[in-house]
Design an enzyme around this catalytic site. Structure first.
Site, PDB file in Angstrom:
ATOM      1  N   LYS A 236      -6.693  25.255 -12.510  1.00 31.09           N
ATOM      2  CA  LYS A 236      -6.150  26.371 -11.735  1.00 31.09           C
ATOM      3  C   LYS A 236      -6.444  26.169 -10.244  1.00 31.09           C
ATOM      4  CE  LYS A 236      -6.406  29.294 -15.770  1.00 31.09           C
ATOM      5  NZ  LYS A 236      -7.256  30.092 -16.662  1.00 31.09           N
TER       6      LYS A 236
ATOM      7  N   GLN B 230     -11.965  34.156 -16.393  1.00 31.78           N
ATOM      8  CA  GLN B 230     -11.727  33.238 -17.509  1.00 31.78           C
ATOM      9  C   GLN B 230     -12.407  33.768 -18.781  1.00 31.78           C
ATOM     10  OE1 GLN B 230      -9.740  30.530 -17.193  1.00 31.78           O
ATOM     11  NE2 GLN B 230      -9.986  29.996 -19.326  1.00 31.78           N
TER      12      GLN B 230
ATOM     13  N   ASP C  51      -3.299  37.838 -14.961  1.00 30.09           N
ATOM     14  CA  ASP C  51      -3.332  37.445 -16.377  1.00 30.09           C
ATOM     15  C   ASP C  51      -2.408  38.341 -17.209  1.00 30.09           C
ATOM     16  OD1 ASP C  51      -4.698  35.305 -17.487  1.00 30.09           O
ATOM     17  OD2 ASP C  51      -6.667  36.263 -17.295  1.00 30.09           O
TER      18      ASP C  51
HETATM   19  N1  GUN Z   1      -8.880  31.667 -21.813  1.00 30.76           N
HETATM   20  C1  GUN Z   1      -7.935  31.036 -22.546  1.00 30.76           C
HETATM   21  N2  GUN Z   1      -6.715  31.404 -22.144  1.00 30.76           N
HETATM   22  C2  GUN Z   1      -6.879  32.281 -21.138  1.00 30.76           C
HETATM   23  C3  GUN Z   1      -5.996  33.008 -20.298  1.00 30.76           C
HETATM   24  O1  GUN Z   1      -4.765  32.930 -20.414  1.00 30.76           O
HETATM   25  N3  GUN Z   1      -6.558  33.799 -19.358  1.00 30.76           N
HETATM   26  C4  GUN Z   1      -7.897  33.904 -19.227  1.00 30.76           C
HETATM   27  N4  GUN Z   1      -8.356  34.723 -18.297  1.00 30.76           N
HETATM   28  N5  GUN Z   1      -8.755  33.267 -19.985  1.00 30.76           N
HETATM   29  C5  GUN Z   1      -8.241  32.444 -20.928  1.00 30.76           C
END
Ligand code: GUN
Length: 286
Positions: A53, A97, A120
């Site tokens: 990211k 996350q 998200d």
């Molecule tokens: N962990 C695995 N997939 C995701 C996601 O799409 N967003 C977040 N915040 N954590 C994750």
């Protein structure tokens, strides 16, 4: 006829070019989209995702902050950081996350993120807007699934879409997005009777159950579009989706590979959400 492979990487690259063009327009107005990513603890997969990211932000010219907090960070400390980021004007999107360490309540954390910065798409306000059909930030993986389908076969309207899996992160939101695209939607899950029969009526089959190679050709109507959201690590270290790719190749019309299908789309949709959030926070029309 062998199914056509849906190239998630190529589609993702095309969308990133579009994001780059929009980012340049914002830059001319003195606006730089900003994303804050918060990682608590040392989960190896999460570290990789967070790194990707950060890299995507650099490539697209976004401002980014990564907050790497130790695994014993208290919920109060995490909530205090979110509060700070909610009020920080250089940050338009906040992503915490998941999964979080067990001593932290995920729901309290998601609820604390300002809905305007919820890139998200997990906040109850975002979920509610999605269900009502109002404009909102869409959850990244489901939004990526819709883009893959639309950029591969065009209109979804009138198609029968079957979603296998009902998680809050994928199954439920992808079903709502397919409905919004005017598909006829059926949701299957672990308690569904006659799942094979139902799946075989699907023009579009989306699979998100987290079980390696569980869905083979007997679930697939000839010519169907098969979207595999699963990423599973096999004993030999290789990655496999929830769909048995080799097995469905002769039946499906189109199928996403794993890796290289849905995966590359997720971060690209996160960038798109951050761009959209930046525009909204600066009251710029879409
Ligand atoms: N962990 C695995 N997939 C995701 C996601 O799409 N967003 C977040 N915040 N954590 C994750």
């Amino acid at each position: 006829m062998t199914a056509q492979r849906i190239e998630g990487k190529a589609i993702s690259d095309a969308i990133r070019i579009e994001i780059g063009e929009e980012t340049a327009k914002l830059s001319a107005l003195g606006i730089q989209p900003g994303l804050a990513v918060v990682l608590v603890g040392e989960d190896p997969a999460s570290k990789v995702y967070v790194g990707s990211k950060e890299k995507a932000c650099q490539q697209l010219g976004f401002y980014s902050e990564v907050h790497r907090l130790s695994g014993d960070t208290s919920q109060e400390e995490l909530l205090a950081l979110i509060d700070k980021l909610n009020n920080q004007s250089t940050i338009h999107g906040i992503l915490v996350q998941l999964p979080l360490p067990k001593h932290i309540d995920e729901k309290s954390v998601i609820d604390a993120i300002s809905a305007a910065k919820d890139v998200d798409g997990f906040h109850p306000v975002s979920v509610g807007n999605l269900v009502i059909g109002d404009d909102s930030l869409l959850p990244c993986t489901p939004a990526g699934v819709i883009e893959l389908i639309k950029r591969t076969v065009g209109s979804i309207a009138g198609k029968h879409a079957v979603v296998i899996g009902r998680s809050n992160i994928v199954g439920k939101p992808v079903s709502m997005l397919l409905l919004r695209e005017n598909a006829t939607v059926t949701i299957c899950h672990s308690r569904t009777a006659n799942m094979e029969e139902i799946a075989r009526t699907a023009d579009i089959l989306v699979v998100a159950i987290g079980k390696a190679k569980a869905i083979g050709s007997k679930y697939v109507k000839p010519g169907a579009v098969v979207i595999d959201v699963g990423i599973n690590r096999l004993e030999d270290g290789k990655l496999a989706g929830d769909v048995d790719y080799e097995d469905v190749l002769e039946t499906a019309g189109y199928v996403t590979p794993v890796p290289g299908g849905v995966g590359p789309m997720t971060i690209t949709m996160l960038m798109l959400n951050t761009l959209k959030a930046a525009k909204q926070q600066h009251a710029i029309q879409e």
